[in-house]
Every structure is written in C-alpha cells, then in structure tokens.
Write a protein that holds these residues in place. Structure first.
Motif, short mmCIF file in Angstrom:
data_model
loop_
_atom_site.label_atom_id
_atom_site.label_comp_id
_atom_site.label_asym_id
_atom_site.label_seq_id
_atom_site.Cartn_x
_atom_site.Cartn_y
_atom_site.Cartn_z
N PRO A 1 43.61 32.08 34.87
CA PRO A 1 44.57 32.30 35.96
C PRO A 1 43.97 32.03 37.33
O PRO A 1 42.75 31.89 37.48
CB PRO A 1 44.93 33.79 35.81
N VAL A 2 44.84 31.97 38.33
CA VAL A 2 44.40 31.78 39.72
C VAL A 2 43.46 32.91 40.11
O VAL A 2 43.68 34.07 39.76
CB VAL A 2 45.61 31.73 40.67
N TYR A 3 42.41 32.58 40.85
CA TYR A 3 41.37 33.55 41.17
C TYR A 3 41.91 34.75 41.94
O TYR A 3 42.71 34.63 42.87
CB TYR A 3 40.27 32.89 42.02
N GLN A 4 41.48 35.93 41.52
CA GLN A 4 41.72 37.17 42.23
C GLN A 4 40.42 37.95 42.29
O GLN A 4 39.67 37.98 41.31
CB GLN A 4 42.79 38.03 41.53
N THR A 5 40.14 38.57 43.41
CA THR A 5 38.93 39.37 43.53
C THR A 5 38.98 40.51 42.53
O THR A 5 39.97 41.26 42.48
CB THR A 5 38.79 39.94 44.95
N PRO A 6 37.94 40.67 41.69
CA PRO A 6 37.94 41.76 40.70
C PRO A 6 38.05 43.12 41.39
O PRO A 6 37.48 43.32 42.47
CB PRO A 6 36.58 41.60 40.01
N PRO A 7 38.78 44.05 40.81
CA PRO A 7 38.90 45.37 41.42
C PRO A 7 37.57 46.12 41.38
O PRO A 7 36.73 45.87 40.50
CB PRO A 7 39.95 46.06 40.54
N SER A 8 37.36 47.00 42.31
CA SER A 8 36.15 47.83 42.33
C SER A 8 36.46 49.12 43.06
O SER A 8 37.43 49.21 43.82
CB SER A 8 35.00 47.09 43.01
N SER B 1 36.61 39.72 33.69
CA SER B 1 37.05 40.26 34.97
C SER B 1 38.01 39.31 35.67
O SER B 1 38.80 39.72 36.51
CB SER B 1 35.85 40.54 35.88
N GLN B 2 37.96 38.02 35.31
CA GLN B 2 38.88 37.04 35.87
C GLN B 2 40.00 36.69 34.88
O GLN B 2 41.17 36.73 35.22
CB GLN B 2 38.13 35.76 36.27
N VAL B 3 39.60 36.36 33.64
CA VAL B 3 40.59 35.95 32.63
C VAL B 3 41.52 37.11 32.26
O VAL B 3 42.71 36.92 32.03
CB VAL B 3 39.87 35.41 31.38
N ASP B 4 40.96 38.32 32.20
CA ASP B 4 41.73 39.49 31.77
C ASP B 4 42.19 40.36 32.94
O ASP B 4 42.38 41.56 32.78
CB ASP B 4 40.89 40.35 30.82
#
Length: 462
Positions: free
Chosen positions: A209-216, A238-241
């Motif tokens: 999917p389109v890049y999103q900053t992983p949550p933290s 962390s990106q794919v899921d």
C-alpha cells in the motif's frame, strides 16, 4: 516548460519528473536531486562494510545435531519441496545428509549444494513428523550461515537486500518511490522482464500500500479497566499490514487496554537468521529485549505469526508474549461487545509458523459467518519470508496449488495471520483473476464490531 502529457501522468523535465494535467501548466515536480537523495538513502546504509564474525554454531555442534537423524523418511510426505520435485536432495533427510557432508568437509559449497539447501522453505513441517525430534530449523539456519562464509561478494549484497527489507526507514524510502515507479510504467516493464525474481518483485511491490508512517507511542484505552499492552509491529509488516495494526489498536483500546507501540523496536531478526546472518539476528533480538523488557505490560502482542515464532524462540519474554488471536481468545470481553452478522464463507489459512486454531475459534463469534480451515493447511503456501524472491518458480507453483484449493471452497474471504502469506495470496489471486478478499482475523473482527454509541463510532473513525 515541461511537455504536457495525458491526464494525471508524469512528464520528463530537466529538473526531474513532474505530474501534469491536460490544460493545466501547474503541477508538482519531483526533482531529480530528490530522487537521487532518496535512492542514496536506500543504497548506502545497506552496503556499509561490516566485519564478518565467526558463525554461531560450530561444524562439530552441527554434526552432533544432524547425527540424530536416522534417515527414516517419515518427514518426506510433509516436505513441500520434496512433494513438488521428488528429489531426495530436496527432502529434509537429503538436506541433512548434505549438511553433514558440508560440515565434515566431504563436500564443498558448490552451486548445486547451495541450490538444494536454498530451496528449503524453513516451514519446519518435518520437525513435527520427526520421531527423533531433530531440530531441523536450527540445522538449516546454521548451514546457511556456513555457506555465507564462502559467499564472496554475494554476502554483502545479500545483507544489503535484507537491510532494505528489514529496516523500516529504508523500506519506507522504497515504498515512497513505488507510486512514481507505477505511474511511469517502470513496474509494468519489470513485470515483463526475463528474470523471474524481478517479475516476482514487481508483483509483490504492486500489493504494497501507499506509504504511511508507522504508528508509535501510547494510545489510551477508550473504556476502563484493562491495563496496558505492548504491540510488536515488525519491519515489512509495519507497512504492508498497516490496516491490521490500526484494527488491532482500535479493538484493544475498545476492550479497555492502553496500547503502546515502542518506537525503538526493530525487525524480529527472522529474515537475517534464515538467510545466514545469525549475528545480525541476535543483535536485533537483543535490541528488542531492551525495548520490551520495561515497563512490563499485561502482554506483548504480535500480529504476524512468523515474527511471533522468532520472538518466542529468541527472547526471554515468553510468559507474556502472545499472538493477537490468542490474547483475544484468552481475555474476557466487555459485555458491550457485539458483532454485526455477516453471511459469508471464510477460509482460514494456517501459516507454517502458527500453532493452534485461535483465529478459527475467534471468527465463530461473528453471527452468520461460516469459518472453515483451508484444505492442506499443513503444506506451505510458498510465501515464506524472502522465498518468493530467491525461489520464484517454486513459490509460484506452491501458491498456485493453494489458489486451486481455494477456488474449490467457494470462499468469500480468506483469513491469514502472516505477512508473507498475505502477499503471496494476493499476488497469486490477482494473477488468477480470483476476487477473494484477504484479511487478518483482527481486521474482520474490527470491521464487524457493532458500535452502538455515537462516541464509539467517532473513536473508531479516527
């Protein structure tokens, strides 16, 4: 002025690539210098020279464990590659014989020997069938480490490839470039390349999917009483899921748990360990132990089964380490929890790294749903880690077998809890023209959760 092209396309510009619309000279340019900087940020850290340490397992230790194999052959029907190739060298006992010859010096690391060992999926189905209890997974990992010692220039290249996949920052740079590669037709060209690994890479990239900053950080509970949990989100997952991570956080906070996603967490190390870099895997495990050891929450929860298995075997946090499915199954649910009925047939895929049938039991809580186990769940789907890239032909064949079985089930949804399996199924389904949604169990549960109050609906929409 840049040449105008078709609607929403990219035009070549002396300064870089520019997105233009017909009849409109305005648009956003991605300068060549920006592309160069991003590519440099990906390549340079991955190729940083390292000192090659001694392997963790000595040849003597390797031989001692390998000698426990009595060559009975009970493992053969359980081995996916032996079932496919009917070659003794591609069976567990055949590979153990090769490992013994390699460790004793009777055989040198020839390309043929490397091929037979690299074809192993590391699914470890043979371990459950072995009456002698041989630790085959440890043997094949140690053999890969031994082979890496004599890999020459391929060793740093392999390490660079693994770093690209396992370091979230580097992988983030790659995923940011994917939309550009897609719009400019680069991915389409790669899919037509003569190299199968390249074609497979392009297929997999199309499913990211389109890049999103992983949550933290900490997400507070929306209801009282559950305590706190930590969430392991991994590297590629962390990106794919990302939708899985969001669904897990929403479901857990609604159950009354504050969810902490430590920013300092890193890859679980499985990719490195299974590709012959045990020291790097141990370094990652040590870093994760430091991150998750304090403060101790109610549980350390994993979303991907492969990550869970690696953490379970390598960390010292076993008592509180649980998969999301096991945690949900063993935790009392609030009385306000209700699920919207869903009339659908759901095939439950059981990843090689999973244990137990928690997802199947969980999904039975959704009214109207008909969950069932996918036939031949004990046989690997071919999506094991980097296997689709290193052995694309076998990965494709194993994946196509699963798709054929899935078609016969008339399933509406496929559920799996492995990142690699998810990518494998989505890729093979697209190739087969099969319109079946692939979800993680927690995604389906969260989707069907009946939120009665307006405030609950607002929280879940954030």
């Amino acid at each position: 002025m840049p040449r105008r092209t078709s609607r929403n396309s990219y035009a070549r510009h002396p300064a870089g690539w520019c997105r233009k619309k017909d009849g409109d000279d305005s648009g956003t340019c991605l300068p060549a210098v920006v592309i160069t900087i991003r590519l440099t940020a990906i390549i340079v850290p991955a190729l940083t020279p390292i000192t090659i340490p001694q392997q963790s397992v000595t040849p003597e230790q390797l031989l001692k464990e390998a000698d426990r194999c009595v060559k009975c052959g009970l493992c053969l029907p359980h081995c996916p590659t032996y079932r496919k190739l009917a070659n003794e060298a591609d069976s567990p006992r055949g590979r153990i014989a090769l490992i013994q010859a390699l460790a004793s010096g009777e055989l040198s690391p020839t390309p043929t020997l490397r091929l037979h060992l690299s074809r192993c999926l590391n699914c470890r189905a043979c371990e459950t069938a072995c009456p002698s209890g041989v630790s085959y997974g440890e043997l094949i990992d140690a053999a890969h480490a031994m082979l890496q010692q004599s890999a020459g220039i391929k060793r740093p290249l392999r390490r660079a490839f693994l770093n690209l996949l396992s370091e979230r920052k580097l992988f983030g740079h790659i995923t940011r470039l994917l939309p550009l590669l897609s719009r400019t037709g680069v991915l389409r060209l790669i899919k037509k390349a003569p190299s199968k690994p390249l074609r497979q890479l392009a297929d997999l990239a199309s499913e990211i999917p389109v890049y999103q900053t992983p949550p933290s950080g900490l997400t507070p509970a929306t209801t009282a009483g559950g305590g706190s949990v930590q969430l392991f989100i991994g590297c590629i997952s962390s990106q794919v899921d990302r939708p899985v991570i969001d669904a897990a956080i929403r479901l857990l906070t609604h159950m009354g748990f504050a969810v902490n996603v430590p920013k300092q967490q890193v890859c679980c190390g499985a990719l490195h360990r299974h590709n012959g870099f045990p020291q790097e895997a141990d370094r990652l495990s040590e870093q994760n132990r430091g991150v998750f050891v304090s403060p101790k929450p109610t549980a350390l929860i994993t979303l991907a089964e492969a990550c869970h298995k690696e953490l379970l075997e390598q960390t010292q946090s076993t008592p509180r380490l649980q998969t999301i499915s096991a945690f949900l199954l063993n935790t009392p649910w609030p009385e306000t929890f209700h699920f919207t009925p869903l009339k659908a047939r759901v095939a439950v895929h059981h990843p090689c790294s999973a244990s137990g049938d928690s997802p199947l039991t969980l999904l039975q809580r959704i009214p109207g749903l008909t969950p069932f186990l996918l036939p031949e769940n004990a046989i690997c789907c071919g999506g094991a880690g980097s296997y689709p890239l290193t052995q694309p032909a076998l990965a494709q064949s194993l994946g196509e077998d699963k798709i054929a079985l899935l078609k016969e089930t008339k399933a509406d949804i496929l559920v799996t809890s492995s990142t690699g399996c998810t990518l494998q199924f989505r890729t093979r389904m697209k190739r087969a023209g099969l319109d079946i949604e692939v979800l993680h169990p927690v995604e389906l549960l969260t989707r069907q959760l009946d939120l009665k109050s307006k405030s609950d609906r607002l929280i879940f929409s954030l």
